[in-house]
Design a protein around this motif. Structure first.
Motif, PDB file in Angstrom:
ATOM      1  N   PHE A   1       7.423   9.352  18.164  1.00 62.38           N
ATOM      2  CA  PHE A   1       5.993   9.593  18.347  1.00 62.38           C
ATOM      3  C   PHE A   1       5.374  10.164  17.071  1.00 62.38           C
ATOM      4  CE2 PHE A   1       2.694  12.753  19.290  1.00 62.38           C
ATOM      5  CZ  PHE A   1       1.708  11.919  19.797  1.00 62.38           C
ATOM      6  N   LEU A   2       6.017  11.166  16.482  1.00 64.94           N
ATOM      7  CA  LEU A   2       5.497  11.777  15.254  1.00 64.94           C
ATOM      8  C   LEU A   2       5.508  10.791  14.086  1.00 64.94           C
ATOM      9  CD1 LEU A   2       7.031  15.360  15.550  1.00 64.94           C
ATOM     10  CD2 LEU A   2       4.647  14.667  15.906  1.00 64.94           C
ATOM     11  N   PHE A   3       6.525   9.940  14.033  1.00 66.17           N
ATOM     12  CA  PHE A   3       6.567   8.891  13.012  1.00 66.17           C
ATOM     13  C   PHE A   3       5.311   8.027  13.102  1.00 66.17           C
ATOM     14  CE2 PHE A   3       7.412   4.478  11.925  1.00 66.17           C
ATOM     15  CZ  PHE A   3       7.957   4.573  10.655  1.00 66.17           C
ATOM     16  N   HIS A   4       4.995   7.583  14.300  1.00 67.65           N
ATOM     17  CA  HIS A   4       3.813   6.731  14.483  1.00 67.65           C
ATOM     18  C   HIS A   4       2.517   7.512  14.266  1.00 67.65           C
ATOM     19  CE1 HIS A   4       5.754   3.027  15.644  1.00 67.65           C
ATOM     20  NE2 HIS A   4       6.599   3.739  16.369  1.00 67.65           N
ATOM     21  N   LEU A   5       2.481   8.772  14.653  1.00 65.10           N
ATOM     22  CA  LEU A   5       1.280   9.581  14.484  1.00 65.10           C
ATOM     23  C   LEU A   5       0.975   9.839  13.008  1.00 65.10           C
ATOM     24  CD1 LEU A   5      -0.966  11.257  15.884  1.00 65.10           C
ATOM     25  CD2 LEU A   5       0.612  13.206  15.784  1.00 65.10           C
ATOM     26  N   PHE A   6       1.992  10.149  12.207  1.00 67.67           N
ATOM     27  CA  PHE A   6       1.760  10.529  10.818  1.00 67.67           C
ATOM     28  C   PHE A   6       1.942   9.395   9.813  1.00 67.67           C
ATOM     29  CE2 PHE A   6       2.576  14.682  12.756  1.00 67.67           C
ATOM     30  CZ  PHE A   6       1.448  15.348  12.325  1.00 67.67           C
TER      31      PHE A   6
ATOM     32  N   GLU B   1       2.093   5.864  10.738  1.00 66.15           N
ATOM     33  CA  GLU B   1       1.433   4.624  11.158  1.00 66.15           C
ATOM     34  C   GLU B   1       0.228   4.901  12.061  1.00 66.15           C
ATOM     35  OE1 GLU B   1       4.559   0.973  11.184  1.00 66.15           O
ATOM     36  OE2 GLU B   1       4.456   2.147  13.012  1.00 66.15           O
ATOM     37  N   PRO B   2      -0.668   5.796  11.664  1.00 68.22           N
ATOM     38  CA  PRO B   2      -1.803   6.086  12.551  1.00 68.22           C
ATOM     39  C   PRO B   2      -2.741   4.889  12.725  1.00 68.22           C
ATOM     40  CG  PRO B   2      -2.130   7.117  10.424  1.00 68.22           C
ATOM     41  CD  PRO B   2      -0.737   6.546  10.420  1.00 68.22           C
ATOM     42  N   HIS B   3      -2.684   3.937  11.806  1.00 69.69           N
ATOM     43  CA  HIS B   3      -3.526   2.741  11.902  1.00 69.69           C
ATOM     44  C   HIS B   3      -3.018   1.766  12.960  1.00 69.69           C
ATOM     45  CE1 HIS B   3      -0.325   2.070   8.970  1.00 69.69           C
ATOM     46  NE2 HIS B   3      -0.376   0.799   9.324  1.00 69.69           N
ATOM     47  N   GLU B   4      -1.766   1.910  13.376  1.00 66.98           N
ATOM     48  CA  GLU B   4      -1.180   1.051  14.420  1.00 66.98           C
ATOM     49  C   GLU B   4      -1.440   1.699  15.784  1.00 66.98           C
ATOM     50  OE1 GLU B   4       0.194  -1.892  14.158  1.00 66.98           O
ATOM     51  OE2 GLU B   4       0.297  -2.007  11.974  1.00 66.98           O
ATOM     52  N   ILE B   5      -2.660   1.578  16.257  1.00 70.58           N
ATOM     53  CA  ILE B   5      -3.090   2.255  17.482  1.00 70.58           C
ATOM     54  C   ILE B   5      -2.258   1.821  18.689  1.00 70.58           C
ATOM     55  CG2 ILE B   5      -5.048   2.643  19.056  1.00 70.58           C
ATOM     56  CD1 ILE B   5      -5.344   3.999  16.313  1.00 70.58           C
ATOM     57  N   GLY B   6      -1.958   0.541  18.788  1.00 68.78           N
ATOM     58  CA  GLY B   6      -1.185   0.041  19.923  1.00 68.78           C
ATOM     59  C   GLY B   6       0.193   0.679  20.006  1.00 68.78           C
ATOM     60  N   GLU B   7       0.875   0.789  18.868  1.00 67.95           N
ATOM     61  CA  GLU B   7       2.202   1.408  18.849  1.00 67.95           C
ATOM     62  C   GLU B   7       2.116   2.899  19.142  1.00 67.95           C
ATOM     63  OE1 GLU B   7       4.595   0.461  15.448  1.00 67.95           O
ATOM     64  OE2 GLU B   7       4.017  -1.636  15.521  1.00 67.95           O
ATOM     65  N   LEU B   8       1.070   3.538  18.643  1.00 64.27           N
ATOM     66  CA  LEU B   8       0.884   4.966  18.905  1.00 64.27           C
ATOM     67  C   LEU B   8       0.636   5.214  20.394  1.00 64.27           C
ATOM     68  CD1 LEU B   8       0.709   7.821  17.798  1.00 64.27           C
ATOM     69  CD2 LEU B   8      -1.693   7.404  17.281  1.00 64.27           C
ATOM     70  N   ILE B   9      -0.158   4.379  21.018  1.00 65.19           N
ATOM     71  CA  ILE B   9      -0.409   4.502  22.466  1.00 65.19           C
ATOM     72  C   ILE B   9       0.887   4.256  23.241  1.00 65.19           C
ATOM     73  CG2 ILE B   9      -1.590   3.419  24.433  1.00 65.19           C
ATOM     74  CD1 ILE B   9      -4.003   3.008  22.521  1.00 65.19           C
ATOM     75  N   GLN B  10       1.636   3.233  22.842  1.00 66.20           N
ATOM     76  CA  GLN B  10       2.907   2.936  23.507  1.00 66.20           C
ATOM     77  C   GLN B  10       3.861   4.125  23.397  1.00 66.20           C
ATOM     78  OE1 GLN B  10       5.189  -0.169  21.635  1.00 66.20           O
ATOM     79  NE2 GLN B  10       6.538  -0.400  23.379  1.00 66.20           N
ATOM     80  N   MET B  11       3.971   4.718  22.219  1.00 65.04           N
ATOM     81  CA  MET B  11       4.873   5.857  22.052  1.00 65.04           C
ATOM     82  C   MET B  11       4.368   7.091  22.793  1.00 65.04           C
ATOM     83  SD  MET B  11       7.608   4.996  20.885  1.00 65.04           S
ATOM     84  CE  MET B  11       8.181   6.636  21.217  1.00 65.04           C
ATOM     85  N   THR B  12       3.059   7.243  22.900  1.00 65.32           N
ATOM     86  CA  THR B  12       2.505   8.347  23.681  1.00 65.32           C
ATOM     87  C   THR B  12       2.923   8.209  25.141  1.00 65.32           C
ATOM     88  OG1 THR B  12       0.606   8.520  22.188  1.00 65.32           O
ATOM     89  CG2 THR B  12       0.384   9.528  24.368  1.00 65.32           C
ATOM     90  N   PHE B  13       2.823   6.997  25.681  1.00 62.93           N
ATOM     91  CA  PHE B  13       3.234   6.766  27.067  1.00 62.93           C
ATOM     92  C   PHE B  13       4.736   6.988  27.255  1.00 62.93           C
ATOM     93  CE2 PHE B  13      -0.788   4.235  27.626  1.00 62.93           C
ATOM     94  CZ  PHE B  13      -1.332   5.085  28.569  1.00 62.93           C
TER      95      PHE B  13
ATOM     96  N   SER C   1       0.839  -1.191   0.000  1.00 63.14           N
ATOM     97  CA  SER C   1       0.000   0.000   0.000  1.00 63.14           C
ATOM     98  C   SER C   1       0.878   1.246   0.000  1.00 63.14           C
ATOM     99  CB  SER C   1      -0.920   0.015   1.222  1.00 63.14           C
ATOM    100  OG  SER C   1      -0.158   0.195   2.399  1.00 63.14           O
ATOM    101  N   VAL C   2       0.267   2.372  -0.298  1.00 60.84           N
ATOM    102  CA  VAL C   2       0.989   3.641  -0.314  1.00 60.84           C
ATOM    103  C   VAL C   2       1.501   3.985   1.087  1.00 60.84           C
ATOM    104  CG1 VAL C   2       0.766   6.130  -0.731  1.00 60.84           C
ATOM    105  CG2 VAL C   2      -0.291   4.506  -2.293  1.00 60.84           C
ATOM    106  N   GLU C   3       0.693   3.692   2.103  1.00 59.95           N
ATOM    107  CA  GLU C   3       1.105   3.999   3.478  1.00 59.95           C
ATOM    108  C   GLU C   3       2.367   3.234   3.854  1.00 59.95           C
ATOM    109  OE1 GLU C   3      -2.107   3.093   2.708  1.00 59.95           O
ATOM    110  OE2 GLU C   3      -2.934   5.112   2.828  1.00 59.95           O
ATOM    111  N   ILE C   4       2.417   1.966   3.508  1.00 62.68           N
ATOM    112  CA  ILE C   4       3.601   1.155   3.829  1.00 62.68           C
ATOM    113  C   ILE C   4       4.788   1.589   2.973  1.00 62.68           C
ATOM    114  CG2 ILE C   4       4.551  -1.188   3.798  1.00 62.68           C
ATOM    115  CD1 ILE C   4       1.749  -2.148   4.665  1.00 62.68           C
TER     116      ILE C   4
END
Length: 153
Positions: free
Chosen positions: A105-110, A112-124, A50-53
């Protein structure tokens, strides 16, 4: 008060351990050739489903193909991880880790926003990083108020 100290020791170990783990992962595989992705496209191979990947692969590939940045990032992550785990130099490690944790964190936010678990982990992890720095405020607040640092002479 003692329980708060234990919480921050745990925070240092969590953030430091994640930095060391991420730093070690940077050295697992050799850097790709600068034309690897282009050669795959020319050969008709699928580079990403996919384009996102594809964005993620291009971004990481770009850091790797420089020949230095991926390794530099790994060394920085290892260094700040060791500083954080040492407990004695954890404030220095947390300050040095802040740009790295913000970037991840920004990498995961912009990207990989579909990877909610990783985004939450990086937020913490980002919150933990900020809390460690905030806890050490009395040690670095003088830098903010020292007018002699503003002089360029």
């Amino acid at each position: 008060m003692k329980s708060l100290k234990i919480v921050f020791i745990i925070f240092n170990l969590i953030l430091g351990g994640m930095m060391i783990y991420g730093g070690m992962k940077k050295f697992e595989k050799p850097s790709p050739s600068p034309t690897e992705i282009v050669e795959k496209v020319k050969a008709g191979e699928e580079v990403a489903p996919s384009v996102e990947i594809l964005k993620i692969k291009n971004y990481i590939f770009g850091m790797k193909q420089t020949g230095y940045f991926w390794q530099f990032l790994g060394i920085v992550e290892l260094l700040v991880g060791l500083l954080l785990i040492s407990q004695r130099f954890s404030l220095l490690g947390a300050i040095m880790a802040l740009p790295v944790t913000i970037h991840i964190f920004l990498f995961h936010l912009f990207l990989e926003p579909h990877e909610i678990g990783e985004l939450i982990q990086m937020t913490f992890l980002l919150i933990i990083n900020l809390l460690i720095i905030a806890k050490g405020y009395k040690h670095w607040k003088g830098i903010l108020s020292d007018k002699s640092l503003l002089k360029l002479s």
